[in-house]
Design an enzyme around this catalytic site. Structure first.
Site, PDB file in Angstrom:
ATOM      1  N   GLU A 253      17.504  -0.294  71.059  1.00 53.38           N
ATOM      2  CA  GLU A 253      17.392  -0.514  72.503  1.00 53.38           C
ATOM      3  C   GLU A 253      17.098   0.745  73.305  1.00 53.38           C
ATOM      4  O   GLU A 253      16.370   0.701  74.293  1.00 53.38           O
ATOM      5  CB  GLU A 253      18.695  -1.127  73.065  1.00 53.38           C
ATOM      6  CG  GLU A 253      19.036  -2.487  72.544  1.00 53.38           C
ATOM      7  CD  GLU A 253      20.030  -2.432  71.416  1.00 53.38           C
ATOM      8  OE1 GLU A 253      20.823  -3.356  71.322  1.00 53.38           O
ATOM      9  OE2 GLU A 253      20.018  -1.466  70.631  1.00 53.38           O
TER      10      GLU A 253
ATOM     11  N   ASP B  59      21.916  -3.889  68.978  1.00 56.93           N
ATOM     12  CA  ASP B  59      23.381  -3.869  68.873  1.00 56.93           C
ATOM     13  C   ASP B  59      23.950  -5.055  68.084  1.00 56.93           C
ATOM     14  O   ASP B  59      23.350  -6.131  68.042  1.00 56.93           O
ATOM     15  CB  ASP B  59      23.998  -3.851  70.280  1.00 56.93           C
ATOM     16  CG  ASP B  59      23.815  -2.506  70.963  1.00 56.93           C
ATOM     17  OD1 ASP B  59      23.576  -1.516  70.256  1.00 56.93           O
ATOM     18  OD2 ASP B  59      23.909  -2.445  72.208  1.00 56.93           O
TER      19      ASP B  59
ATOM     20  N   TYR C 146      31.104   0.593  68.101  1.00 58.36           N
ATOM     21  CA  TYR C 146      30.484  -0.226  69.148  1.00 58.36           C
ATOM     22  C   TYR C 146      31.518  -0.646  70.181  1.00 58.36           C
ATOM     23  O   TYR C 146      32.619  -1.067  69.844  1.00 58.36           O
ATOM     24  CB  TYR C 146      29.821  -1.455  68.528  1.00 58.36           C
ATOM     25  CG  TYR C 146      28.960  -2.211  69.500  1.00 58.36           C
ATOM     26  CD1 TYR C 146      27.953  -1.563  70.217  1.00 58.36           C
ATOM     27  CD2 TYR C 146      29.155  -3.567  69.714  1.00 58.36           C
ATOM     28  CE1 TYR C 146      27.161  -2.251  71.113  1.00 58.36           C
ATOM     29  CE2 TYR C 146      28.358  -4.268  70.605  1.00 58.36           C
ATOM     30  CZ  TYR C 146      27.368  -3.603  71.303  1.00 58.36           C
ATOM     31  OH  TYR C 146      26.586  -4.288  72.200  1.00 58.36           O
TER      32      TYR C 146
END
Length: 689
Positions: free
Chosen positions: A9, A82, A298
């Site tokens: 991303e 992700d 994350y």
């Protein structure tokens, strides 16, 4: 040209990963989503089984062109967005735009951006999980159907620029319901009696507990007088001593929600800022000779699970630093409803201590990393052991009780204590060593009158916690939800607590009357459960959407017909326009309230609302110092004669000069302490209360 193309991303993530993978891999960024529903129209065909119409996001054309160019030349394309539903959807949209094979095993996921984790993920690529994509699609389409149907009704009947949504409308409801509780609250009188007692040279306090061996409520002054009248002198006896050992376990490592709450309490970070800084730590920090490394796992997760590798490393660190006795012997348990197979938020390596990382981090990055690191390491440490003592102090029919606590073994508290638990009850309260039958002397008996207090307004941390407890939305939705209700001027912050505005209450009442399901907590929770079932493959997304929209469509039609137009009158500003002489009124803009001429559009005069602090400008000595707000809603101080005088200060001038250099003094706030400092030299003094 590299044989393998990897798409992530963000450029920061791309830069970190490319260093790990070597020359055979080219890593580029999609800059987030590349496709979405169009902003100019609904983009969902309710007549054709809710088919979404996806288009390339405006401004993403050059990015898509670049992605296609590289994909054409590469032998393999890997999608490394992700590891959550949003990331899975981004991978799917990229796959469609680049015309990749649906069955291709080109999806790679990793929970931390470290060399080992990234390389391992490329050994095990998989297909895109369409159940996760469908769960994200369902959420997106639901939100679009709600927003693009309710908002036009609100624009027409109330005011342009308004919005409603599944999660934001429930969040607004919570704030308004709390405000109504406060408005309807009737305080009740009650009393307490506290005694100060002496034993030999030690003094300690105790609270009145029983009268005639029963709890006795002190509702009025008469009740207090009944107790004080029954006292006979100052001699009391210890009639019971209870000693217990209490164990206190550390908190679990952070989830998204608990990180936002604790960062708000300890660091004064807004939820959006917490997520922004956490993203920087996750995507990679340049550690110079060590290279670029993701420092945390994350940050969008509702799991408290920890990998075995991380546990082993933490245990090694704790043993080396504190000793074997400080390591945890308990088994951590996951939380019901954890989304997917994520871990909690933790440092990617315990061995990268905050002190070691400090020189590579900004101030905000360091503070958040330290919080995450300490919370995780503490979660793997031994419980604290507390010795508690309870003393019953009796004279005739009257009994007082004193509670004391000392820390026998600090355990995890050596490193970290959760803010919400860091209260007076935790502080050591040492009592003298007393046994049953010992005599003590009352040196003071102090009655005090009190009144019950209404429930407090929501802080950002408390609102996030409540949304999580009610299972409203997902961890990733809390920050944007809170942002939205502030930007729409539905709520405002007063002393760091949310207060609904008149506009917020008007919108809430309309949504409550015509779209009751949207603000119903149970409905919203059930919808989250259905989205989870889509992710698990137990139900189709189209069935979920249809089950909602069939009744919602009728609510929209009724609102369009029956909702009355509401006139929101402008608040008079109390002064006239200097250009045309018409009365000025208070308006609400993007950055808060401002003054505008009531003769708009014939006269377009506008002025900022300023509040004088009663101090002359230290620069021109002609204007007054006024309080203003920046575009980011931060308070600063300027001159009322601006732009003729450009005086500006982030700290509040107090109207006195420095005794050392004659420059102006300001009030400087740091955390809970306030002091007076010189704006020019190092002079400082205590602030007057």
């Amino acid at each position: 040209m590299a044989d393998n193309l990897v798409i992530v991303e963000s450029p920061a993530k791309a830069k970190t990963i490319e260093k790990y993978l070597g020359k055979k891999y080219k890593v580029i960024a999609s800059m987030g989503h590349v496709r979405d529903l169009p902003r100019s129209q609904m983009g969902v065909d309710t007549e054709d089984n809710y088919e979404p119409k996806y288009i390339t996001i405006r401004g993403k054309g050059p990015v898509v062109k670049e992605l296609k160019k590289h994909a054409k030349k590469a032998k393999n394309v890997f999608l490394a967005s992700d590891p959550d539903r949003e990331g899975e959807a981004i991978a799917w949209h990229l796959s469609k735009i680049l015309e990749l094979e649906d069955s291709k095993e080109n999806r790679v996921v990793f929970n931390e951006i470290t060399k080992d984790a990234v390389k391992e993920s490329f050994k095990n690529p998989r297909e895109i999980e369409m159940n996760l994509v469908d769960a994200q699609q369902a959420r997106r389409i639901l939100d679009r159907l709600v927003g693009y149907n309710i908002s036009p009704v609100l624009w027409k009947k109330v005011k342009k620029g308004l919005s409603a949504g599944r999660v934001q409308s429930v969040a607004l409801r919570l704030v308004i319901d709390r405000e109504n509780e406060i408005r309807n609250f009737k305080p009740e009188e009650y009393w307490t009696i506290e005694g100060e007692f002496r034993y030999k040279k030690s003094k300690f306090n105790a609270k009145f507990l029983h009268y005639k061996n029963k709890p006795f409520k002190l509702k009025t002054k008469k009740d207090v007088e009944k107790i004080t009248a029954a006292l006979d002198g100052d001699q009391f006896e210890i009639t019971n001593v209870t000693k217990k050992e209490k164990t206190r376990n550390p908190a679990n490592p952070f989830t998204t929600s608990t990180l936002q709450q604790e960062a708000a309490r300890k660091l004064n970070f807004k939820a959006r800022k917490t997520m922004m800084v956490a993203q920087q730590l996750y995507e990679g920090i340049d550690l110079k000779k060590q290279g670029t490394i993701g420092l945390i796992t994350y940050m969008r997760t509702d799991s408290t699970r920890i990998s075995d590798t991380a546990k082993v490393e933490a245990k090694q660190y704790i043993t080396d630093k504190y000793g074997e006795s400080y390591t945890s012997k308990r088994k951590a348990s996951g939380k019901q409803g954890d989304q997917d197979a994520h871990e909690a938020i933790r440092p990617s390596s315990t061995m990268r201590t905050p002190d070691d990382m400090k020189s590579f981090l900004t101030k905000d990055q360091y503070r958040l990393y330290k919080l995450i690191w300490e919370r995780f390491v503490a979660s793997q440490m031994a419980p604290a052991i507390l010795d508690t003592v309870s003393l019953d102090i009796t004279q005739g029919d009257i009994k007082f009780r004193a509670n004391g606590q000392t820390i026998k073994f600090k355990g995890f508290m050596t490193l970290y204590v959760e803010t919400k638990d860091d209260s007076d009850s935790e502080k050591e309260n040492k009592l003298p060593k007393l046994e049953q039958g010992d005599k003590v002397t009352a040196t003071q008996i102090e009655p005090a009158q009190h009144y019950t207090q209404p429930p407090p307004r929501y802080t950002e941390a408390r609102l996030v916690k409540t949304l999580e407890e009610l299972k409203i939305g997902r961890p990733s939705t809390y920050a944007p939800t809170i942002d939205t209700i502030q930007k729409r001027n539905y709520v405002k912050l007063e002393s760091k607590r949310f207060v609904p505005t008149e506009l917020g209450e008007i919108v809430h009442e309309q949504v409550k009357e015509y779209f009751p399901e949207i603000i119903d907590v149970e409905f919203t929770v059930n919808m989250e459960t259905l989205l989870d079932k889509i992710a698990e493959g137990d139900i189709t997304w189209r069935k979920v959407i249809d089950g909602f929209f069939s009744s919602f469509k009728q609510d929209v039609e009724r609102a369009e017909e029956e909702m009355e137009k509401i006139e929101i009158k402008d608040e008079p500003a109390g002064e006239d326009c200097e250009i045309c002489g018409s009365p000025m009124v208070i308006k609400m803009g993007r950055y808060g309230k401002f003054m505008a001429c009531s003769n708009f559009p014939d006269c377009r005069n506008t002025k900022a609302i300023v509040k004088s602090i009663g101090v002359k400008c230290p620069k021109c000595n002609d204007g007054d110092v006024v309080e203003r707000k920046s575009k980011k809603n931060r308070v600063f101080y300027g001159c009322s004669k601006y732009p003729e005088c450009d005086f500006i200060s982030w700290d509040k001038p107090i109207g006195r000069d420095c005794p050392k250099c004659n420059q102006y003094l300001v009030e400087n706030k740091k955390g809970k302490t306030t002091q007076v400092i010189c704006s020019n030299c190092d002079y400082k003094e205590a602030a007057q209360k």
